[in-house]
Design an enzyme around this catalytic site. Structure first.
Site, PDB file in Angstrom:
ATOM      1  N   GLY A   1       0.763  -0.994   0.115  1.00 48.20           N
ATOM      2  CA  GLY A   1      -0.049  -0.025  -0.214  1.00 48.20           C
ATOM      3  C   GLY A   1       0.981   1.189   0.510  1.00 48.20           C
ATOM      4  N   GLN A   2       0.089   2.424   0.079  1.00 45.71           N
ATOM      5  CA  GLN A   2       1.667   3.829   0.144  1.00 45.71           C
ATOM      6  C   GLN A   2       2.091   4.035   1.407  1.00 45.71           C
ATOM      7  OE1 GLN A   2      -1.198   6.690  -1.445  1.00 45.71           O
ATOM      8  NE2 GLN A   2      -3.214   6.292  -1.100  1.00 45.71           N
TER       9      GLN A   2
ATOM     10  N   ALA B   1      -4.996  -1.717   5.870  1.00 43.63           N
ATOM     11  CA  ALA B   1      -6.338  -1.385   5.692  1.00 43.63           C
ATOM     12  C   ALA B   1      -7.210  -1.529   4.994  1.00 43.63           C
ATOM     13  CB  ALA B   1      -6.610   0.395   6.642  1.00 43.63           C
ATOM     14  N   TYR B   2      -8.713  -1.648   4.908  1.00 42.42           N
ATOM     15  CA  TYR B   2      -9.234  -1.639   3.897  1.00 42.42           C
ATOM     16  C   TYR B   2      -9.823  -0.321   3.849  1.00 42.42           C
ATOM     17  CZ  TYR B   2     -13.686  -2.570   1.568  1.00 42.42           C
ATOM     18  OH  TYR B   2     -15.074  -3.154   0.464  1.00 42.42           O
ATOM     19  N   THR B   3      -9.592   0.291   2.533  1.00 39.68           N
ATOM     20  CA  THR B   3      -9.735   2.164   1.759  1.00 39.68           C
ATOM     21  C   THR B   3     -10.286   2.085   1.022  1.00 39.68           C
ATOM     22  OG1 THR B   3      -7.388   1.800   0.729  1.00 39.68           O
ATOM     23  CG2 THR B   3      -6.627   2.247   3.103  1.00 39.68           C
TER      24      THR B   3
ATOM     25  N   ASP C   1      -9.101  10.712   9.175  1.00 41.08           N
ATOM     26  CA  ASP C   1     -10.201  12.011   9.326  1.00 41.08           C
ATOM     27  C   ASP C   1     -11.609  11.271   9.908  1.00 41.08           C
ATOM     28  OD1 ASP C   1      -9.389  11.572   6.703  1.00 41.08           O
ATOM     29  OD2 ASP C   1     -10.328  12.836   5.916  1.00 41.08           O
TER      30      ASP C   1
ATOM     31  N   TYR D   1     -16.174   3.136   6.679  1.00 41.79           N
ATOM     32  CA  TYR D   1     -14.633   3.189   7.069  1.00 41.79           C
ATOM     33  C   TYR D   1     -14.743   3.494   7.721  1.00 41.79           C
ATOM     34  CZ  TYR D   1     -10.719   4.502   5.528  1.00 41.79           C
ATOM     35  OH  TYR D   1      -9.030   5.165   6.477  1.00 41.79           O
TER      36      TYR D   1
HETATM   37  N1  LIG Z   1      -5.682   6.942   1.225  1.00 42.05           N
HETATM   38  C1  LIG Z   1      -6.243   7.710   2.410  1.00 42.05           C
HETATM   39  O1  LIG Z   1      -6.162   8.403   2.155  1.00 42.05           O
HETATM   40  C2  LIG Z   1      -6.427   7.829   3.941  1.00 42.05           C
HETATM   41  C3  LIG Z   1      -7.000   8.666   4.189  1.00 42.05           C
HETATM   42  C4  LIG Z   1      -7.053   8.376   5.512  1.00 42.05           C
HETATM   43  C5  LIG Z   1      -6.204   7.949   6.093  1.00 42.05           C
HETATM   44  N2  LIG Z   1      -5.405   6.543   6.129  1.00 42.05           N
HETATM   45  C6  LIG Z   1      -5.253   5.420   6.775  1.00 42.05           C
HETATM   46  O2  LIG Z   1      -3.835   5.336   6.245  1.00 42.05           O
HETATM   47  C7  LIG Z   1      -3.642   4.629   6.102  1.00 42.05           C
HETATM   48  C8  LIG Z   1      -2.672   3.508   4.913  1.00 42.05           C
HETATM   49  O3  LIG Z   1      -3.487   4.184   3.947  1.00 42.05           O
HETATM   50  P1  LIG Z   1      -2.573   3.888   3.000  1.00 42.05           P
HETATM   51  O4  LIG Z   1      -3.136   4.914   1.717  1.00 42.05           O
HETATM   52  O5  LIG Z   1      -1.595   3.207   2.725  1.00 42.05           O
HETATM   53  O6  LIG Z   1      -3.587   2.348   1.478  1.00 42.05           O
HETATM   54  P2  LIG Z   1      -3.319   1.742   0.438  1.00 42.05           P
HETATM   55  O7  LIG Z   1      -2.732   1.897   0.119  1.00 42.05           O
HETATM   56  O8  LIG Z   1      -5.360   1.298   0.671  1.00 42.05           O
HETATM   57  O9  LIG Z   1      -3.108   0.031   0.876  1.00 42.05           O
HETATM   58  C9  LIG Z   1      -3.615  -0.925   1.972  1.00 42.05           C
HETATM   59  C10 LIG Z   1      -2.381  -2.025   2.224  1.00 42.05           C
HETATM   60  O10 LIG Z   1      -3.617  -2.647   3.201  1.00 42.05           O
HETATM   61  C11 LIG Z   1      -3.511  -4.200   2.717  1.00 42.05           C
HETATM   62  N3  LIG Z   1      -4.310  -5.237   3.121  1.00 42.05           N
HETATM   63  C12 LIG Z   1      -5.908  -4.582   2.345  1.00 42.05           C
HETATM   64  N4  LIG Z   1      -6.509  -6.092   2.746  1.00 42.05           N
HETATM   65  C13 LIG Z   1      -5.268  -6.757   3.527  1.00 42.05           C
HETATM   66  C14 LIG Z   1      -5.880  -7.616   3.705  1.00 42.05           C
HETATM   67  N5  LIG Z   1      -7.286  -8.566   3.945  1.00 42.05           N
HETATM   68  N6  LIG Z   1      -4.648  -8.202   4.371  1.00 42.05           N
HETATM   69  C15 LIG Z   1      -2.799  -8.355   4.095  1.00 42.05           C
HETATM   70  N7  LIG Z   1      -3.600  -7.106   3.295  1.00 42.05           N
HETATM   71  C16 LIG Z   1      -4.437  -6.487   3.591  1.00 42.05           C
HETATM   72  C17 LIG Z   1      -3.152  -3.855   1.076  1.00 42.05           C
HETATM   73  O11 LIG Z   1      -2.505  -5.367   0.358  1.00 42.05           O
HETATM   74  P3  LIG Z   1      -2.954  -5.591  -1.006  1.00 42.05           P
HETATM   75  O12 LIG Z   1      -1.735  -4.016  -2.058  1.00 42.05           O
HETATM   76  O13 LIG Z   1      -2.750  -6.707  -1.175  1.00 42.05           O
HETATM   77  O14 LIG Z   1      -4.521  -4.397  -1.652  1.00 42.05           O
HETATM   78  C18 LIG Z   1      -2.212  -3.063   1.317  1.00 42.05           C
HETATM   79  O15 LIG Z   1      -0.678  -3.193   0.601  1.00 42.05           O
HETATM   80  C19 LIG Z   1      -4.563   3.556   6.567  1.00 42.05           C
HETATM   81  O16 LIG Z   1      -4.238   3.101   7.847  1.00 42.05           O
HETATM   82  C20 LIG Z   1      -5.780   4.254   6.080  1.00 42.05           C
HETATM   83  O17 LIG Z   1      -7.313   3.463   6.771  1.00 42.05           O
HETATM   84  C21 LIG Z   1      -5.628   6.751   4.655  1.00 42.05           C
END
Ligand SMILES: NC(=O)c1ccc[n+]([C@@H]2O[C@H](COP(=O)([O-])OP(=O)(O)OC[C@H]3O[C@@H](n4cnc5c(N)ncnc54)[C@H](OP(=O)(O)O)[C@@H]3O)[C@@H](O)[C@H]2O)c1
Length: 304
Positions: free
Chosen positions: A10-11, A59-61, A101, A130
């Site tokens: 993930g990011q 996370a499930y995003t 947020d 979410y």
């Molecule tokens: N993205 C946003 O705009 C945002 C905003 C606010 C807060 N956040 C929080 O910031 C954190 C980082 O977000 P991010 O943007 O880096 O998320 P992301 O790019 O969507 O990456 C999510 C990661 O979680 C993994 N994942 C999801 N389901 C899984 C499962 N069942 N088993 C193992 N791995 C699993 C994904 O693996 P796969 O690649 O295999 O799917 C991926 O590596 C999270 O806690 C998110 O809730 C994000």
């Protein structure tokens, strides 16, 4: 330290891994190696890995899809963090977790109708699935009694993956006009900024004379975003301004027109006010928090 890092595809996880690996042994299982919807597998993996610290950016995003995939979102965002926390408690180690947020309903206003930034003690009230599952994850961690840091962030983007910045850069080369929501406010936050700040805090923990005392005085929930605020439309305008100035667009920048969120309906409701106050993070950890425009320039500079 030996760090168990989730979400490496993930990011944030992907950005964190090389930074942490400079000073630590990082065990970073992919989904194929550790499926976070399997609570028993998480417990077994942690027991086997015996880390000194767990960092959980996974996370499930998929915010809109979560409205119909409630059970899966709950398993990954609420149950899995609770299992990590229980295991951390058992091993006497700390857990760094990321939240959002979207735990707030976004209705915060001051007496003049302006939008103040949320401080960590503001009442939560998520308006979508979410947000509800992420809040449940926070609560499970706190209830476990483990040592923890929860970092709530917002509007995350990076050089890769599915994110707003890359979508807008792609659309800029396809369209002459972009119509973007201008009545939701927040801080676009790069995965790089979150990773740099997180790594600086891990370094503080690592160099603490007594880790247990460090956790006692630092444990808690913090808002971790860039400084400043804008709307999705303002973010898009700045993306176009910077990308155009750097010669990164294949044609003239499109016109960016602001629209109300009501003209861009989505399955999940989103908060109007997503602005998070980062003062507590800054005063507790003395970390550098970049302005959102500077963080954007940094990421644009890394995109080929
Ligand atoms: N993205 C946003 O705009 C945002 C905003 C606010 C807060 N956040 C929080 O910031 C954190 C980082 O977000 P991010 O943007 O880096 O998320 P992301 O790019 O969507 O990456 C999510 C990661 O979680 C993994 N994942 C999801 N389901 C899984 C499962 N069942 N088993 C193992 N791995 C699993 C994904 O693996 P796969 O690649 O295999 O799917 C991926 O590596 C999270 O806690 C998110 O809730 C994000």
């Amino acid at each position: 330290m030996r760090i168990l890092l989730t979400g490496v595809t993930g990011q944030l996880g992907h950005t964190l891994q090389p930074i942490l690996s400079q000073h630590h042994e990082v065990i970073a299982p992919t989904r194929a190696q550790l499926d976070l919807s399997d609570a028993a597998a998480i417990a077994a993996f942690v027991a086997d890995c015996k880390p000194d610290l767990i960092i959980n950016p996974a996370a499930y995003t998929a915010v809109d899809k979560a409205e119909t995939e409630v059970e899966l979102a709950q398993a990954i965002n609420a149950i899995a963090p609770g299992v990590f926390a229980e295991q951390a408690k058992k091993l006497g180690i700390g857990l760094i977790h990321y939240s959002t947020d979207y735990v707030y309903d976004g209705s915060l206003r001051d007496d003049n109708g302006k939008l103040p930034s949320y401080t960590e003690d503001a009442p939560t009230n998520p308006v979508n699935v979410y947000g509800k599952t992420k809040l449940a994850g926070e609560q499970a961690i706190i209830a476990s009694g483990c040592k923890y840091l929860i970092f709530r962030t917002s509007w995350v983007y990076s050089t890769f993956g599915k994110n707003f910045l890359l979508t807008m850069l792609r659309l800029a080369n396809e369209r002459d006009e972009l119509r973007v929501v201008n009545d939701q406010w927040g801080a676009p936050t790069s995965a790089n900024a979150i990773a740099d700040i997180s790594a600086a805090i891990v370094a503080q923990l690592n160099s603490a004379e007594d880790a247990a005392t460090w956790w006692t005085s630092h444990q808690g929930t913090y808002h971790l975003t860039t400084k400043g605020r804008t709307s999705w439309c303002g973010f898009t305008q700045e993306i176009m301004r910077q990308a155009s100035a750097a010669g990164r667009l294949q044609k003239a920048a499109p016109t960016v027109t602001g629209i109300p969120a009501t003209e861009y309906p989505t399955p999940a409701q989103r908060p109007v006010n997503s602005c998070l106050d980062t003062s507590l993070l800054a005063t507790t950890f003395h970390v550098h928090i970049p302005e959102w425009e500077a963080a954007l320039a940094h990421v644009l500079g890394k995109i080929a």
